[in-house]
Design a protein around this motif. Structure first.
Motif, PDB file in Angstrom:
ATOM      1  N   HIS A   7       0.869  -1.173   0.000  1.00  0.00           N
ATOM      2  CA  HIS A   7       0.000   0.000   0.000  1.00  0.00           C
ATOM      3  C   HIS A   7       0.906   1.223   0.000  1.00  0.00           C
ATOM      4  N   PHE A   9       1.713   5.247  -0.417  1.00  0.00           N
ATOM      5  CA  PHE A   9       1.137   6.582  -0.214  1.00  0.00           C
ATOM      6  C   PHE A   9       2.111   7.638  -0.711  1.00  0.00           C
ATOM      7  N   ARG A  50      -1.973  -0.999  -4.036  1.00  0.00           N
ATOM      8  CA  ARG A  50      -2.829   0.187  -4.094  1.00  0.00           C
ATOM      9  C   ARG A  50      -1.940   1.427  -4.041  1.00  0.00           C
ATOM     10  N   ASN A  52      -1.991   5.310  -3.448  1.00  0.00           N
ATOM     11  CA  ASN A  52      -2.844   6.353  -2.861  1.00  0.00           C
ATOM     12  C   ASN A  52      -2.146   7.703  -2.775  1.00  0.00           C
ATOM     13  N   SER A  53      -2.959   8.726  -2.785  1.00  0.00           N
ATOM     14  CA  SER A  53      -2.472  10.045  -2.388  1.00  0.00           C
ATOM     15  C   SER A  53      -2.686  10.190  -0.891  1.00  0.00           C
ATOM     16  N   ALA A  54      -1.884  11.057  -0.288  1.00  0.00           N
ATOM     17  CA  ALA A  54      -2.026  11.319   1.144  1.00  0.00           C
ATOM     18  C   ALA A  54      -1.698  12.781   1.418  1.00  0.00           C
ATOM     19  N   GLY A  55      -2.133  13.242   2.558  1.00  0.00           N
ATOM     20  CA  GLY A  55      -1.765  14.583   2.999  1.00  0.00           C
ATOM     21  C   GLY A  55      -0.314  14.604   3.451  1.00  0.00           C
ATOM     22  N   CYS A  56       0.073  15.709   4.030  1.00  0.00           N
ATOM     23  CA  CYS A  56       1.469  15.896   4.460  1.00  0.00           C
ATOM     24  C   CYS A  56       1.901  14.801   5.432  1.00  0.00           C
ATOM     25  N   MET A  57       3.021  14.157   5.129  1.00  0.00           N
ATOM     26  CA  MET A  57       3.524  13.095   6.001  1.00  0.00           C
ATOM     27  C   MET A  57       4.732  13.567   6.806  1.00  0.00           C
ATOM     28  N   ASP A  58       4.942  14.889   6.802  1.00  0.00           N
ATOM     29  CA  ASP A  58       5.929  15.547   7.672  1.00  0.00           C
ATOM     30  C   ASP A  58       7.373  15.159   7.365  1.00  0.00           C
ATOM     31  N   ARG A  59       7.673  15.055   6.071  1.00  0.00           N
ATOM     32  CA  ARG A  59       9.072  14.923   5.645  1.00  0.00           C
ATOM     33  C   ARG A  59       9.337  15.930   4.530  1.00  0.00           C
ATOM     34  N   VAL A  67       5.748   6.443   0.753  1.00  0.00           N
ATOM     35  CA  VAL A  67       6.052   5.373   1.706  1.00  0.00           C
ATOM     36  C   VAL A  67       5.323   4.109   1.274  1.00  0.00           C
ATOM     37  N   TYR A  69       3.907   0.576   2.547  1.00  0.00           N
ATOM     38  CA  TYR A  69       3.543  -0.275   3.682  1.00  0.00           C
ATOM     39  C   TYR A  69       3.141  -1.640   3.196  1.00  0.00           C
ATOM     40  N   TRP A  74      10.534   4.276   3.080  1.00  0.00           N
ATOM     41  CA  TRP A  74      10.320   5.622   2.538  1.00  0.00           C
ATOM     42  C   TRP A  74      11.267   5.866   1.366  1.00  0.00           C
TER      43      TRP A  74
ATOM     44  N   TYR B   4       7.276   6.194  11.834  1.00  0.00           N
ATOM     45  CA  TYR B   4       6.155   6.260  12.783  1.00  0.00           C
ATOM     46  C   TYR B   4       5.858   4.874  13.347  1.00  0.00           C
ATOM     47  N   ARG B  50       1.361   9.135  13.470  1.00  0.00           N
ATOM     48  CA  ARG B  50       1.012  10.151  12.483  1.00  0.00           C
ATOM     49  C   ARG B  50      -0.398   9.861  11.974  1.00  0.00           C
ATOM     50  N   ASN B  52      -2.955  10.735   9.122  1.00  0.00           N
ATOM     51  CA  ASN B  52      -2.996  11.313   7.779  1.00  0.00           C
ATOM     52  C   ASN B  52      -4.353  11.178   7.109  1.00  0.00           C
ATOM     53  N   SER B  53      -4.613  12.091   6.205  1.00  0.00           N
ATOM     54  CA  SER B  53      -5.721  11.901   5.281  1.00  0.00           C
ATOM     55  C   SER B  53      -5.192  11.166   4.057  1.00  0.00           C
ATOM     56  N   ALA B  54      -6.069  10.491   3.368  1.00  0.00           N
ATOM     57  CA  ALA B  54      -5.687   9.784   2.149  1.00  0.00           C
ATOM     58  C   ALA B  54      -6.839   9.821   1.169  1.00  0.00           C
ATOM     59  N   TYR B  69      -1.068   1.302   9.856  1.00  0.00           N
ATOM     60  CA  TYR B  69       0.151   0.598   9.448  1.00  0.00           C
ATOM     61  C   TYR B  69       1.205   0.774  10.513  1.00  0.00           C
TER      62      TYR B  69
END
Lengths: 107, 107
Positions: A7, A9, A50, A52-59, A67, A69, A74, B4, B50, B52-54, B69
């Protein structure tokens, strides 16, 4: 196994303060490219992969980032060649692409 | 360990065709609630959790959904009480909340 073998992101966040972010580096297009490639290869969907798009993952400083999973590996990337290597090596072959890998932690 | 200990993704997708989707079920508010709670508890950030939105994670019929995850544990939820239980039991205690858990696969 969970619903997806891999998965993935992509951070596709766009920062409102104008600071550096993955979106500025073309992460939307990158995510679309990888999703399309996985569909074309017949490896996208339940039981497989899969994207996916995701919001900010703080990197943000290390972006653009994605990333994978459940491994929690990463990556950063520059172009479609990098993305092709992640698809072929990691998502199809199970081998981490060390040259694009980001440190696991804050080291 | 990856960046995380628990990386949680809420589907916050809004379907353009008007079909059932997690966003209709209040997933944006749910994600904000859990993020705020984790910050208040001091468990949000690198080395910890963390939230997150996805985009769409393709479980629309079972939504609203979130996935934790690296375990790949999927949940649905109805209200903040459910979310509090996921925080306390799974994210703080390491115990899966079976009553809210979704099947791993398509069974």
């Amino acid at each position: 196994m969970s619903l997806y073998r891999y998965h993935v992101f992509f951070c596709t966040n766009r920062r409102e303060d104008g600071g550096p972010c993955c979106s500025q580096a073309g992460s939307d297009e990158a995510r679309e490219y990888v999703k399309r490639r996985c569909k074309d290869l017949g490896i996208h969907g339940h039981g497989q992969i899969r994207i996916n798009s995701a919001g900010c993952m703080d990197r943000c400083d290390q972006g653009p980032v994605l990333v994978v999973y459940p491994e929690g590996v990463w990556y950063t990337y520059v172009d479609n060649e990098d993305l092709d290597e992640i698809i072929a090596s990691h998502l199809q072959g199970g081998e981490v692409v060390e040259r694009l890998r980001l440190p696991a932690g804050d080291e």
